[in-house]
Scaffold this active site. Structure first.
Site, PDB file in Angstrom:
ATOM      1  N   TRP A   1       0.825  -1.219   0.000  1.00 15.21           N
ATOM      2  CA  TRP A   1       0.000   0.000   0.000  1.00 15.21           C
ATOM      3  C   TRP A   1       0.856   1.266   0.000  1.00 15.21           C
ATOM      4  O   TRP A   1       0.582   2.189   0.759  1.00 15.21           O
ATOM      5  CB  TRP A   1      -0.937   0.045   1.219  1.00 15.21           C
TER       6      TRP A   1
ATOM      7  N   PHE B   1     -28.787  14.026  -2.550  1.00 15.44           N
ATOM      8  CA  PHE B   1     -28.910  14.088  -4.014  1.00 15.44           C
ATOM      9  C   PHE B   1     -29.889  13.029  -4.548  1.00 15.44           C
ATOM     10  O   PHE B   1     -30.177  13.016  -5.746  1.00 15.44           O
ATOM     11  CB  PHE B   1     -27.544  13.866  -4.674  1.00 15.44           C
TER      12      PHE B   1
ATOM     13  N   GLU C   1      -2.866   6.014   7.471  1.00 13.61           N
ATOM     14  CA  GLU C   1      -2.194   6.765   8.557  1.00 13.61           C
ATOM     15  C   GLU C   1      -2.810   6.490   9.929  1.00 13.61           C
ATOM     16  O   GLU C   1      -2.936   7.391  10.755  1.00 13.61           O
ATOM     17  CB  GLU C   1      -2.233   8.255   8.263  1.00 13.61           C
TER      18      GLU C   1
HETATM   19  C1  LIG Z   1      -4.768   3.541  -0.634  1.00 17.26           C
HETATM   20  C2  LIG Z   1      -3.828   3.342   0.514  1.00 17.26           C
HETATM   21  C3  LIG Z   1      -2.666   4.096   0.578  1.00 17.26           C
HETATM   22  C4  LIG Z   1      -1.744   3.879   1.600  1.00 17.26           C
HETATM   23  N1  LIG Z   1      -0.547   4.551   1.608  1.00 17.26           N
HETATM   24  C5  LIG Z   1       0.428   4.167   2.476  1.00 17.26           C
HETATM   25  C6  LIG Z   1       1.761   4.708   2.369  1.00 17.26           C
HETATM   26  O1  LIG Z   1       2.048   5.561   1.529  1.00 17.26           O
HETATM   27  N2  LIG Z   1       2.716   4.229   3.209  1.00 17.26           N
HETATM   28  C7  LIG Z   1       2.447   3.293   4.164  1.00 17.26           C
HETATM   29  O2  LIG Z   1       3.365   2.899   4.889  1.00 17.26           O
HETATM   30  N3  LIG Z   1       1.191   2.772   4.304  1.00 17.26           N
HETATM   31  C8  LIG Z   1       0.186   3.192   3.483  1.00 17.26           C
HETATM   32  N4  LIG Z   1      -1.079   2.645   3.599  1.00 17.26           N
HETATM   33  C9  LIG Z   1      -1.328   1.619   4.596  1.00 17.26           C
HETATM   34  C10 LIG Z   1      -2.297   2.042   5.695  1.00 17.26           C
HETATM   35  O3  LIG Z   1      -1.693   2.946   6.573  1.00 17.26           O
HETATM   36  C11 LIG Z   1      -2.793   0.741   6.377  1.00 17.26           C
HETATM   37  O4  LIG Z   1      -3.663   0.113   5.442  1.00 17.26           O
HETATM   38  C12 LIG Z   1      -3.498   0.989   7.676  1.00 17.26           C
HETATM   39  O5  LIG Z   1      -2.590   1.412   8.663  1.00 17.26           O
HETATM   40  C13 LIG Z   1      -4.245  -0.268   8.196  1.00 17.26           C
HETATM   41  O6  LIG Z   1      -3.444  -1.381   8.144  1.00 17.26           O
HETATM   42  P1  LIG Z   1      -4.010  -2.742   7.480  1.00 17.26           P
HETATM   43  O7  LIG Z   1      -4.526  -2.369   6.145  1.00 17.26           O
HETATM   44  O8  LIG Z   1      -2.933  -3.757   7.543  1.00 17.26           O
HETATM   45  O9  LIG Z   1      -5.232  -3.149   8.373  1.00 17.26           O
HETATM   46  P2  LIG Z   1      -5.165  -4.033   9.724  1.00 17.26           P
HETATM   47  O10 LIG Z   1      -4.120  -3.474  10.628  1.00 17.26           O
HETATM   48  O11 LIG Z   1      -5.079  -5.459   9.354  1.00 17.26           O
HETATM   49  O12 LIG Z   1      -6.568  -3.714  10.351  1.00 17.26           O
HETATM   50  C14 LIG Z   1      -7.776  -4.388   9.972  1.00 17.26           C
HETATM   51  C15 LIG Z   1      -8.898  -3.871  10.863  1.00 17.26           C
HETATM   52  O13 LIG Z   1      -8.639  -4.206  12.235  1.00 17.26           O
HETATM   53  C16 LIG Z   1      -8.649  -3.039  13.029  1.00 17.26           C
HETATM   54  N5  LIG Z   1      -7.667  -3.185  14.099  1.00 17.26           N
HETATM   55  C17 LIG Z   1      -6.373  -3.591  13.983  1.00 17.26           C
HETATM   56  N6  LIG Z   1      -5.785  -3.603  15.183  1.00 17.26           N
HETATM   57  C18 LIG Z   1      -6.709  -3.207  16.083  1.00 17.26           C
HETATM   58  C19 LIG Z   1      -6.718  -3.012  17.500  1.00 17.26           C
HETATM   59  N7  LIG Z   1      -5.629  -3.198  18.233  1.00 17.26           N
HETATM   60  N8  LIG Z   1      -7.861  -2.599  18.089  1.00 17.26           N
HETATM   61  C20 LIG Z   1      -8.984  -2.361  17.349  1.00 17.26           C
HETATM   62  N9  LIG Z   1      -9.042  -2.530  16.009  1.00 17.26           N
HETATM   63  C21 LIG Z   1      -7.917  -2.948  15.387  1.00 17.26           C
HETATM   64  C22 LIG Z   1      -8.335  -1.892  12.077  1.00 17.26           C
HETATM   65  O14 LIG Z   1      -8.812  -0.658  12.565  1.00 17.26           O
HETATM   66  C23 LIG Z   1      -9.046  -2.352  10.828  1.00 17.26           C
HETATM   67  O15 LIG Z   1     -10.400  -2.004  10.912  1.00 17.26           O
HETATM   68  C24 LIG Z   1      -2.038   2.920   2.610  1.00 17.26           C
HETATM   69  C25 LIG Z   1      -3.234   2.191   2.558  1.00 17.26           C
HETATM   70  C26 LIG Z   1      -4.117   2.381   1.525  1.00 17.26           C
HETATM   71  C27 LIG Z   1      -5.365   1.553   1.485  1.00 17.26           C
END
Ligand SMILES: Cc1cc2nc3c(=O)[nH]c(=O)nc-3n(C[C@H](O)[C@H](O)[C@H](O)COP(=O)(O)OP(=O)(O)OC[C@H]3O[C@@H](n4cnc5c(N)ncnc54)[C@H](O)[C@@H]3O)c2cc1C
Length: 379
Positions: A155, A337, A362
């Protein structure tokens, strides 16, 4: 206490809004549909000094305050949240250098961004570690006069176009956050393997990919801070960048509100403009309240940075509140809308899709609440 922008800030905001209206809004829908990277608009924004807002004046930047940066971010996101994500990712990747770089590192890795148009990427997230960033597995090993990086990131915004990456890895995974380190990796270094461009729900013009680092060698002097200081650098970066991300949600929410007000005054049902129906008025009142509350949190989170005060708690309030509000406001805009809101002919369905990402990247809205709870409970 003064809630007014200065004359210079108002001028800068007007210029950014002109750019948003003239350059971003006209292409936003088309770029979204085609998934076009906004290279031309990025270059124009750079020429106008609207990107890389974090670079200090002594390294050739405009010397903007954090308050200036959120004001610009809000205004560009008003034009298109997706295009603004590409712009904002530059700041996200330059902030660790501003925060932790030596004078030589700032000369080498910040200044060139003010001399010519360049793109940067921030590489923290991995396929198996998003919210639990301290568990990242990318390794940074000592190779004598250089570091050797191996691992996979996921990502990563701007990755396909980046001239420079800041990569987080660990010198020893058993140390958890105490092993995390950050290195600057020039684009095009041997061993960087880009994944495919992700096909996303929103922010479709921004470039998002996985990246593999296979025995990527960088000079020793490319490490920011000492080995093991990367976690602290990442957390400080988020304190600066979360108000920026929140400002993007604010800009998107303001746009949804403005579009809704305009439509409510035009669309007639039951013989009157729908704005005359109280249910619609209440919806608009709620939207407007949330926009204003988001603005107060975003600007307070930025002001604390400018005052040199710790903003972790307020930055998380701003990120969670502004992004959750943006999601609610853009969803309500589609509702207001009616059937037209569900069509790509009107801008609100894109606003709703774009809003969703801001609750995720973030630090998700859940993670912001963890940060807030930790800060509140330790008082
Ligand atoms: C389009 C896009 C652009 C991005 N750009 C960047 C970038 O430039 N650089 C970069 O480094 N990253 C980037 N990211 C990554 C982004 O920061 C992560 O997707 C985000 O931090 C969530 O991590 P994950 O997707 O692994 O979800 P997970 O961590 O697997 O989370 C899944 C779900 O579980 C919940 N969850 C997880 N742990 C807990 C907890 N302890 N308590 C309660 N709920 C919890 C989360 O809130 C979420 O709802 C990007 C993501 C996207 C989709």
């Amino acid at each position: 206490m003064n809630f007014e922008l200065s004359i210079e800030q108002k001028e800068m905001k007007d210029m950014a809004m002109k750019f948003s209206r003239n350059e971003l809004i006209p292409v936003a829908q088309k770029y979204d549909e085609e998934g076009t990277f906004p290279m031309e608009e990025f270059k124009k924004a750079w020429e106008l000094g609207l990107v890389n807002t974090c670079i200090p004046a002594e390294y050739g930047g405009a010397g903007f305050s954090e308050t200036d940066a959120v004001m610009i971010g809000e205004t560009l996101a008003y034009g298109c949240m997706g295009i603004n994500t590409s712009f904002m990712a530059n700041d996200l990747a330059l902030l660790p250098i501003k925060i932790a770089g030596t004078h030589e590192q700032k000369e080498k890795f910040l200044k060139p961004f003010t001399e010519e148009f360049k793109i940067a990427s921030f590489c923290l997230t991995e396929p198996g570690n998003g919210s639990d960033a301290a568990g990242i597995k990318t390794s940074i090993k000592d190779g004598g006069d250089h570091w050797i990086i191996n691992g996979e990131k996921m990502w990563i915004t701007n990755a396909g176009y980046a001239d420079q990456f800041v990569v987080y890895g660990t010198i020893d995974p058993t140390l958890k956050h105490k092993g995390i380190s950050a290195v600057v990796v020039p684009g095009g270094t041997e061993g960087i393997i880009l994944g495919k461009k992700e096909d996303k729900m929103g922010h479709r013009s921004s470039d998002t990919r996985g990246i593999r680092f296979e025995n990527v060698k960088v000079p020793k002097e490319n490490m920011l801070g000492a080995p093991g200081e990367g976690w602290l650098i990442a957390m400080k970066t988020l304190d600066y960048s979360r108000p920026l991300v929140a400002s993007a949600a604010l800009g998107g929410a303001q746009r949804a509100l403005d579009e809704s007000v305009k439509y409510a005054k035009e669309r007639k049902q039951f013989g009157v403009e729908i704005a005359k129906h109280q249910a619609i008025q209440f919806m608009i009142a709620d939207m407007s309240m949330k926009v204003e509350a988001s603005r107060l949190l975003v600007y307070k989170a930025a002001w604390l940075v400018d005052e040199g005060q710790r903003n972790t708690e307020i930055a998380s309030y701003a990120k969670a509140f502004a992004s959750d509000s943006c999601m609610q406001i853009t969803t309500d805009a589609v509702q207001l809308f009616g059937g037209y809101g569900y069509s790509k002919e009107y801008p609100v369905e894109k606003l709703m899709r774009d809003a969703k990402l801001i609750q995720i990247y973030e630090g998700t809205s859940q993670i912001q609440r963890l940060v807030i709870a930790r800060e509140v409970l330790k008082k």
